[in-house]
Design a protein around this motif. Structure first.
Motif, PDB file in Angstrom:
ATOM      1  N   GLY A  30      -9.141 -18.190   8.265  1.00  0.00           N
ATOM      2  CA  GLY A  30      -8.102 -18.366   7.265  1.00  0.00           C
ATOM      3  C   GLY A  30      -6.798 -18.770   7.929  1.00  0.00           C
ATOM      4  O   GLY A  30      -6.763 -19.183   9.086  1.00  0.00           O
ATOM      5  N   VAL A  31      -5.732 -18.651   7.184  1.00  0.00           N
ATOM      6  CA  VAL A  31      -4.392 -18.980   7.680  1.00  0.00           C
ATOM      7  C   VAL A  31      -3.494 -17.782   7.397  1.00  0.00           C
ATOM      8  O   VAL A  31      -3.408 -17.313   6.261  1.00  0.00           O
ATOM      9  N   ALA A  32      -2.851 -17.303   8.445  1.00  0.00           N
ATOM     10  CA  ALA A  32      -1.928 -16.174   8.294  1.00  0.00           C
ATOM     11  C   ALA A  32      -0.541 -16.712   7.942  1.00  0.00           C
ATOM     12  O   ALA A  32       0.014 -17.540   8.656  1.00  0.00           O
ATOM     13  N   THR A  33      -0.031 -16.280   6.828  1.00  0.00           N
ATOM     14  CA  THR A  33       1.295 -16.699   6.377  1.00  0.00           C
ATOM     15  C   THR A  33       2.189 -15.468   6.261  1.00  0.00           C
ATOM     16  O   THR A  33       1.756 -14.344   6.463  1.00  0.00           O
ATOM     17  N   ASP A  34       3.443 -15.732   5.929  1.00  0.00           N
ATOM     18  CA  ASP A  34       4.357 -14.614   5.717  1.00  0.00           C
ATOM     19  C   ASP A  34       5.284 -14.999   4.578  1.00  0.00           C
ATOM     20  O   ASP A  34       5.549 -16.180   4.340  1.00  0.00           O
ATOM     21  N   GLY A  35       5.776 -14.012   3.875  1.00  0.00           N
ATOM     22  CA  GLY A  35       6.666 -14.255   2.747  1.00  0.00           C
ATOM     23  C   GLY A  35       8.028 -13.619   2.975  1.00  0.00           C
ATOM     24  O   GLY A  35       8.127 -12.490   3.451  1.00  0.00           O
ATOM     25  N   ARG A  36       9.053 -14.362   2.653  1.00  0.00           N
ATOM     26  CA  ARG A  36      10.422 -13.865   2.759  1.00  0.00           C
ATOM     27  C   ARG A  36      11.184 -14.330   1.520  1.00  0.00           C
ATOM     28  O   ARG A  36      10.865 -15.364   0.931  1.00  0.00           O
ATOM     29  N   ARG A  49      11.942 -23.771  13.317  1.00  0.00           N
ATOM     30  CA  ARG A  49      12.875 -24.758  13.837  1.00  0.00           C
ATOM     31  C   ARG A  49      13.639 -25.505  12.742  1.00  0.00           C
ATOM     32  O   ARG A  49      14.500 -26.321  13.048  1.00  0.00           O
ATOM     33  N   GLU A  50      13.330 -25.244  11.485  1.00  0.00           N
ATOM     34  CA  GLU A  50      14.020 -26.001  10.437  1.00  0.00           C
ATOM     35  C   GLU A  50      14.133 -25.158   9.169  1.00  0.00           C
ATOM     36  O   GLU A  50      13.210 -24.420   8.812  1.00  0.00           O
ATOM     37  N   LEU A  51      15.278 -25.271   8.531  1.00  0.00           N
ATOM     38  CA  LEU A  51      15.522 -24.630   7.239  1.00  0.00           C
ATOM     39  C   LEU A  51      16.152 -25.663   6.317  1.00  0.00           C
ATOM     40  O   LEU A  51      17.113 -26.340   6.691  1.00  0.00           O
ATOM     41  N   THR A  52      15.588 -25.799   5.114  1.00  0.00           N
ATOM     42  CA  THR A  52      16.152 -26.684   4.097  1.00  0.00           C
ATOM     43  C   THR A  52      16.414 -25.858   2.849  1.00  0.00           C
ATOM     44  O   THR A  52      15.528 -25.121   2.396  1.00  0.00           O
ATOM     45  N   MET A  53      17.625 -25.976   2.293  1.00  0.00           N
ATOM     46  CA  MET A  53      17.945 -25.228   1.070  1.00  0.00           C
ATOM     47  C   MET A  53      18.900 -26.048   0.210  1.00  0.00           C
ATOM     48  O   MET A  53      19.616 -26.928   0.692  1.00  0.00           O
ATOM     49  N   ARG A  54      18.891 -25.738  -1.085  1.00  0.00           N
ATOM     50  CA  ARG A  54      19.713 -26.447  -2.060  1.00  0.00           C
ATOM     51  C   ARG A  54      20.490 -25.431  -2.890  1.00  0.00           C
ATOM     52  O   ARG A  54      19.913 -24.444  -3.361  1.00  0.00           O
ATOM     53  N   THR A  79      13.146 -23.641   2.012  1.00  0.00           N
ATOM     54  CA  THR A  79      11.849 -23.736   2.691  1.00  0.00           C
ATOM     55  C   THR A  79      12.071 -23.737   4.199  1.00  0.00           C
ATOM     56  O   THR A  79      13.145 -24.093   4.693  1.00  0.00           O
ATOM     57  N   PHE A  80      11.012 -23.329   4.910  1.00  0.00           N
ATOM     58  CA  PHE A  80      10.945 -23.503   6.357  1.00  0.00           C
ATOM     59  C   PHE A  80       9.920 -24.591   6.622  1.00  0.00           C
ATOM     60  O   PHE A  80       8.734 -24.298   6.830  1.00  0.00           O
ATOM     61  N   PRO A  81      10.283 -25.868   6.598  1.00  0.00           N
ATOM     62  CA  PRO A  81       9.286 -26.945   6.781  1.00  0.00           C
ATOM     63  C   PRO A  81       8.550 -26.807   8.108  1.00  0.00           C
ATOM     64  O   PRO A  81       9.145 -26.481   9.134  1.00  0.00           O
ATOM     65  N   GLY A  82       7.235 -27.057   8.048  1.00  0.00           N
ATOM     66  CA  GLY A  82       6.415 -26.976   9.253  1.00  0.00           C
ATOM     67  C   GLY A  82       6.047 -25.578   9.674  1.00  0.00           C
ATOM     68  O   GLY A  82       5.442 -25.386  10.732  1.00  0.00           O
ATOM     69  N   SER A  83       6.393 -24.569   8.882  1.00  0.00           N
ATOM     70  CA  SER A  83       6.099 -23.188   9.233  1.00  0.00           C
ATOM     71  C   SER A  83       5.165 -22.575   8.200  1.00  0.00           C
ATOM     72  O   SER A  83       5.046 -23.060   7.073  1.00  0.00           O
ATOM     73  N   ALA A  85       6.561 -18.570   3.950  1.00  0.00           N
ATOM     74  CA  ALA A  85       6.913 -19.027   2.604  1.00  0.00           C
ATOM     75  C   ALA A  85       8.211 -18.359   2.172  1.00  0.00           C
ATOM     76  O   ALA A  85       8.410 -17.157   2.381  1.00  0.00           O
ATOM     77  N   LEU A  86       9.097 -19.148   1.563  1.00  0.00           N
ATOM     78  CA  LEU A  86      10.393 -18.636   1.137  1.00  0.00           C
ATOM     79  C   LEU A  86      10.510 -18.640  -0.375  1.00  0.00           C
ATOM     80  O   LEU A  86      10.223 -19.644  -1.033  1.00  0.00           O
ATOM     81  N   ASP A  87      10.927 -17.510  -0.924  1.00  0.00           N
ATOM     82  CA  ASP A  87      11.375 -17.430  -2.305  1.00  0.00           C
ATOM     83  C   ASP A  87      12.901 -17.337  -2.287  1.00  0.00           C
ATOM     84  O   ASP A  87      13.505 -17.014  -1.261  1.00  0.00           O
ATOM     85  N   VAL A  88      13.521 -17.624  -3.417  1.00  0.00           N
ATOM     86  CA  VAL A  88      14.982 -17.523  -3.497  1.00  0.00           C
ATOM     87  C   VAL A  88      15.340 -16.581  -4.627  1.00  0.00           C
ATOM     88  O   VAL A  88      14.616 -16.444  -5.618  1.00  0.00           O
ATOM     89  N   ASP A  89      16.493 -15.923  -4.456  1.00  0.00           N
ATOM     90  CA  ASP A  89      16.882 -14.936  -5.444  1.00  0.00           C
ATOM     91  C   ASP A  89      18.404 -14.779  -5.396  1.00  0.00           C
ATOM     92  O   ASP A  89      19.028 -14.902  -4.342  1.00  0.00           O
ATOM     93  N   GLY A  90      18.984 -14.506  -6.541  1.00  0.00           N
ATOM     94  CA  GLY A  90      20.392 -14.157  -6.608  1.00  0.00           C
ATOM     95  C   GLY A  90      21.317 -15.348  -6.747  1.00  0.00           C
ATOM     96  O   GLY A  90      20.933 -16.504  -6.581  1.00  0.00           O
TER      97      GLY A  90
END
Length: 491
Positions: free
Chosen positions: A236-242, A275-280, A368-372, A375-380
């Motif tokens: 499988g693929v090990a992911t993480d959530g933040r 190595r990368e963070l993209t946010m709007r 998002t953390f592209p290439g990682s 997984a990113l959720d957004v809140d607030g």
């Protein structure tokens, strides 16, 4: 017959008046002696023979002797002189076992015959038989043999069920499951018995500790003679959530700035090598604009390492400005991480305008953390408020901005050009420039050293698309801004 002289000396046939009566006793004694030995058994009979009518009732039964000789696989040779009479008893015995008597014209012929008999090799014949067999044992089969568990969270246990079938004809004992990284659960502790034709369920659980793809071999051992063990794979693929969030209420005066911290719900380990963070983010266009000189900082207000790219858009549907931030780190730079108990990752620096409203929300739309595999959720969301009623028509209540004022453009809205008044209290360097909502300068209406007093400049709008613009009076003592609405002629 044998190399043992003692055994030969012990052969004492009963005395008789001729070979006919002595010979059966001798053959019987020889057979009893030879049957005790393994290997090739030979019996050589040399007799002159005689003919006597009638058989002695005390003689061994000739048919029985023949059966015993064949039972013990005794090779028999018989010799008689040419002039001797035929012995009825010997002839009967030889006929029963299928051996002919060799007639000797001279006794000197006997030794060469004996040598020839000893030199004869026993021919070996090979026989084959087709046989059928049936395995009476257990046999294992596992379904499925490869399990793709998909995405699973780092540090969180993921379980999968497999079915072990006993396809054999005897009871299967599952004795153990071998793997360093898998925990095995079953309805009953191992060893687990599975009847012939039946099945049992095993639950395999693993907890990935590292981000990215993973594969684990699992070997199941049993008592099957056909297949004592069987290996399957888990993958499988090990992911993480933040969750990335911003919040807070910020109070600022026009021409000031605010710093908005962003934090994750839990620590971002450096070994994730992000190595990368993209946010709007989205906000009221007339209130805020990114600080293009220092758009993002660390927790201490210092410039964030790496390259930061800022892109401006305008969401006409929601009438909000949208800014996209892309933070990139090279291989020789440290990866993105968090700091402090609040898991701070970065802060946004934004400039504050005098807007058409005194309050506005700042929304984090996506991240998002592209290439990682994180997984990113957004809140607030954050709130910006302008400090009380700061703006009057010709002056600011703020004492730090009493050096001048910036008036409203006329006409407003405008189609082709408009007049903009401003006042400064002393001679100074000024620039009156027009900006679009992307922060780009589209017109410079006045620039240079101006004397104290009231001034008026003309803003040419020809060639500019309709929309909302900001005109700004920039001096060494401060900056003043207002909103301008540009419409197409006739609209």
């Amino acid at each position: 017959m044998t190399e043992s002289r003692t055994d030969l000396a012990g052969v004492h046939p009963s005395a008789g008046n001729s070979d006919t009566t002595a010979l059966p006793h001798g053959i019987a004694a020889a057979i009893d002696t030879l049957r005790q030995y393994d290997g090739i058994r030979r019996l050589v009979i040399v007799t002159a023979g005689s003919r006597i009518d009638g058989a002695d009732s005390t003689l061994p039964h000739i048919a029985g002797l023949a059966e015993r000789a064949m039972e013990y696989d005794i090779h028999i040779s018989a010799f008689s002189p040419m002039n001797s009479l035929s012995a009825d008893t010997l002839d009967s015995f030889l006929d029963m076992i299928g051996v002919e008597r060799i007639l000797l014209t001279d006794l000197d012929m006997l030794p060469p015959h004996i040598d020839a008999i000893n030199a004869v090799r026993i021919a070996v014949e090979t026989y084959g038989w087709q046989i059928s067999w049936r395995s009476i044992t257990s046999d294992m089969a596992v379904v499925p043999e490869h399990i793709d568990v998909g995405k699973s969270a780092v540090g969180r246990q993921q379980c999968s069920n497999i079915t072990v079938y006993n396809t054999g004809e005897a009871q299967l004992q599952i004795t153990r499951v071998r793997s360093d990284d898998v925990t095995v659960f079953s309805p009953t502790p191992l060893p687990l018995s599975v009847a012939a034709g039946d099945s049992a369920m095993l639950q395999l659980c693993q907890t990935p500790e590292v981000l990215g793809p993973w594969n684990i071999d699992v070997t199941i051992d049993g008592n099957s003679c056909v297949r004592p063990s069987i290996t399957l794979t888990l993958g499988g693929v090990a992911t993480d959530g933040r969750t990335l969030s911003l919040d807070g209420v910020f109070v600022a005066r026009p021409q000031g700035s605010i710093v908005i911290p962003l934090h994750l719900e839990k620590e971002l380990p450096s070994d994730y090598d992000i190595r990368e963070l993209t946010m709007r983010i989205a906000y009221e266009a007339s209130l805020l604009y990114p600080d293009m000189d220092l758009p993002v900082t660390d927790a201490d207000g210092n410039r964030l390492p790496g390259v930061t790219t800022v892109t401006q858009e305008f969401d006409t549907g929601e009438d909000m400005a949208v800014t996209t931030y892309t933070i990139t780190r090279q291989a020789d730079e440290t990866p993105l991480t968090t700091s402090g108990e609040q898991h701070h990752i970065l802060s946004l620096r934004m400039q504050v305008y005098l807007g058409r409203v005194l309050r506005g929300d700042i929304h984090l739309r996506s991240a998002t953390f592209p290439g990682s595999d994180v997984a990113l959720d957004v809140d607030g969301s954050a709130i910006l408020r302008l400090d009380s009623m700061l703006w009057l028509e010709q002056r600011l209540v703020d004492a730090t901005a009493l050096w001048g004022s910036l008036g409203k453009n006329a006409p407003n809205p405008t189609t082709d050009r408009c007049r903009v008044p401003y006042t400064i209290d002393s001679e100074m360097q000024v620039r009156l420039a027009l900006y679009d909502l992307h922060g780009r300068v589209v017109r410079v209406a006045d620039e240079g050293i101006q004397p104290a007093g009231i001034h008026e400049v003309t803003l040419e709008m020809n060639g500019l698309p309709p929309g909302i613009y900001i005109y700004r009076l920039e001096t060494p003592r401060g900056k003043l801004s207002r909103i301008l609405v540009h419409r197409q002629e006739g609209s």
